[in-house]
Scaffold this active site. Structure first.
Site, PDB file in Angstrom:
ATOM      1  CG  ASP A  12       0.318   0.292   2.420  1.00 15.64           C
ATOM      2  OD1 ASP A  12      -0.686   0.044   3.287  1.00 15.64           O
ATOM      3  OD2 ASP A  12       0.772  -0.663   2.368  1.00 15.64           O
ATOM      4  CG  HIS A 243       6.692   0.012  10.552  1.00 12.31           C
ATOM      5  ND1 HIS A 243       6.356  -0.691  11.173  1.00 12.31           N
ATOM      6  CD2 HIS A 243       6.450   1.818  10.394  1.00 12.31           C
ATOM      7  CE1 HIS A 243       6.881   0.668  12.608  1.00 12.31           C
ATOM      8  NE2 HIS A 243       6.459   1.404  11.630  1.00 12.31           N
TER       9      HIS A 243
HETATM   10  O1  RIB Z   1       1.956  -0.173  11.002  1.00  8.64           O
HETATM   11  C1  RIB Z   1       2.596  -0.492   9.980  1.00  8.64           C
HETATM   12  C2  RIB Z   1       2.762  -0.813   8.999  1.00  8.64           C
HETATM   13  O2  RIB Z   1       1.209   0.159   8.452  1.00  8.64           O
HETATM   14  C3  RIB Z   1       3.648  -0.291   7.508  1.00  8.64           C
HETATM   15  O3  RIB Z   1       3.377  -1.151   6.510  1.00  8.64           O
HETATM   16  C4  RIB Z   1       3.440   1.029   6.873  1.00  8.64           C
HETATM   17  O4  RIB Z   1       3.492   1.264   4.934  1.00  8.64           O
HETATM   18  C5  RIB Z   1       1.586   1.153   7.083  1.00  8.64           C
HETATM   19  O5  RIB Z   1       1.013   0.073   5.911  1.00  8.64           O
HETATM   20 CA    CA Z   2       3.037  -1.140   3.788  1.00  6.56          CA
END
Ligand code: RIB
Ligand code: CA
Length: 323
Positions: A12, A243
């Site tokens: 995303d 992340h």
């Molecule tokens: O919590 C972090 C996640 O949420 C990552 O994938 C960031 O891109 C959002 O999608």
């Molecule tokens: Ca993400």
């Protein structure tokens, strides 16, 4: 070196998604056979355009992008995280138009097609809400048997949430889908907040990216400060939590992580705990709801300096041509 591992990244994009995709494309250990897009950080049409743009910047317009779900399985979309990633999903930076339209298949059917064409070879790398993966599993209940596995950015086993006190953003965006996916009968690795919030790329490291002479780094140098400012203004580090790239670091350098193995369920209730990922640790007296589920490899500790250095090294590499 053994043959590169085939992966499909479900994404995303999203600032940290962009970094993870660049990281995967620059890693010879991996062969990105496709991207699939999902709502989350932005509306799915924005995520799809960004996925194509990211591949354009990396010189990999040969890689297909299949658009997926615009909303969760069983609830309304919570809305874009524009306060984190910008309205356009990439720090509201001016962006060139995407070079092409998405693949003819939707994400779930694209995943099924690719997996069944290479049984046992493909690893799914979801770094957004798990809706597309759940839809593919519902369409093909045997899908998991044909997967090499899944490496998922999502969840929080032994730490608090980031989207709510209980839940991590990707899971909270579709808890019903996540509970289906964590029950898949294939090897699953959970790259949750337990390690992603312990992985920090510092403001100084972000600033140094501006010295790297390639188009991927030039995008990173302008979108990461926006992401860093969100962290700084919300009690985060002087830098960013890494992340999505954690999935790539685990795939190419698992030695930098410690893990535990437990079955995982997701709270799909409507209470304050909605979206929490619960590992059935050995002291649980009653774990009937986890019975029959495969243990998930849960990342619990990380050598942050090592994995951030690895990602930055790969960002500086000349982009590999299509395989
Ligand atoms: O919590 C972090 C996640 O949420 C990552 O994938 C960031 O891109 C959002 O999608
Ligand atoms: Ca993400």
């Amino acid at each position: 070196m053994s043959a590169p591992r085939k992966i499909i990244i479900d994404t995303d994009p999203g600032i940290d998604d962009a970094m993870a995709i660049f990281y995967a494309l620059a890693s010879p250990e991996l062969d990105v056979v496709g991207l699939t897009t999902v709502f989350g950080n932005a509306h799915v049409d924005v995520c799809t355009a960004n996925a194509i743009r990211i591949l354009d910047i990396a010189g990999r317009s040969d890689i297909p992008v299949a658009e997926g779900a615009a909303r969760p399985l069983a609830m309304a979309y919570r809305g874009p995280a524009d306060f984190v990633h910008g309205v356009n999903g990439l720090a509201d930076m001016p962006l060139a138009a995407p070079s092409r339209v998405p693949h003819a298949l939707d994400a779930a059917h694209f995943i099924i097609d690719q997996v069944l064409a290479c049984p046992g070879e493909i690893t799914l790398v979801p770094i957004g809400p798990l809706t597309n993966i759940a839809l593919a599993m519902l369409l093909r209940p045997d899908l998991a048997q044909h997967l090499a596995g899944m490496v998922i950015m999502g969840g929080n086993a032994f730490v608090g949430g980031n989207a709510s006190p209980a839940a991590e953003a990707n899971i909270l965006n579709d808890p019903e889908a996540a509970d289906i996916v964590f029950g898949a009968d294939c090897p699953i690795v959970m790259c949750g907040l337990d390690v992603t919030e312990a992985t920090v790329m510092s403001s100084e490291q972000i600033a140094n990216i501006a010295t790297i002479d390639n188009d991927r780094a030039r995008l990173a140098a302008v979108i990461l400060p926006y992401y860093r400012d969100f962290h700084l203004s919300h009690g985060g580090p002087d830098g960013i939590h890494v992340h999505d790239s954690t999935c790539i670091s685990y795939l190419i350098a698992p030695q930098h992580y410690r893990t535990v193995q437990h079955p995982v369920r997701v709270d799909t209730g409507q209470g304050v705990g909605r979206g929490k990922t619960w590992a059935a640790t050995r002291h649980a007296l009653s774990a009937a709801a986890w019975a029959g589920r495969r243990a998930v490899t849960i990342l619990t500790e990380v050598d942050s300096a090592a994995v951030v250095a690895l990602e930055l090294d790969r960002l500086a590499l000349e982009q590999r041509a299509g395989s």
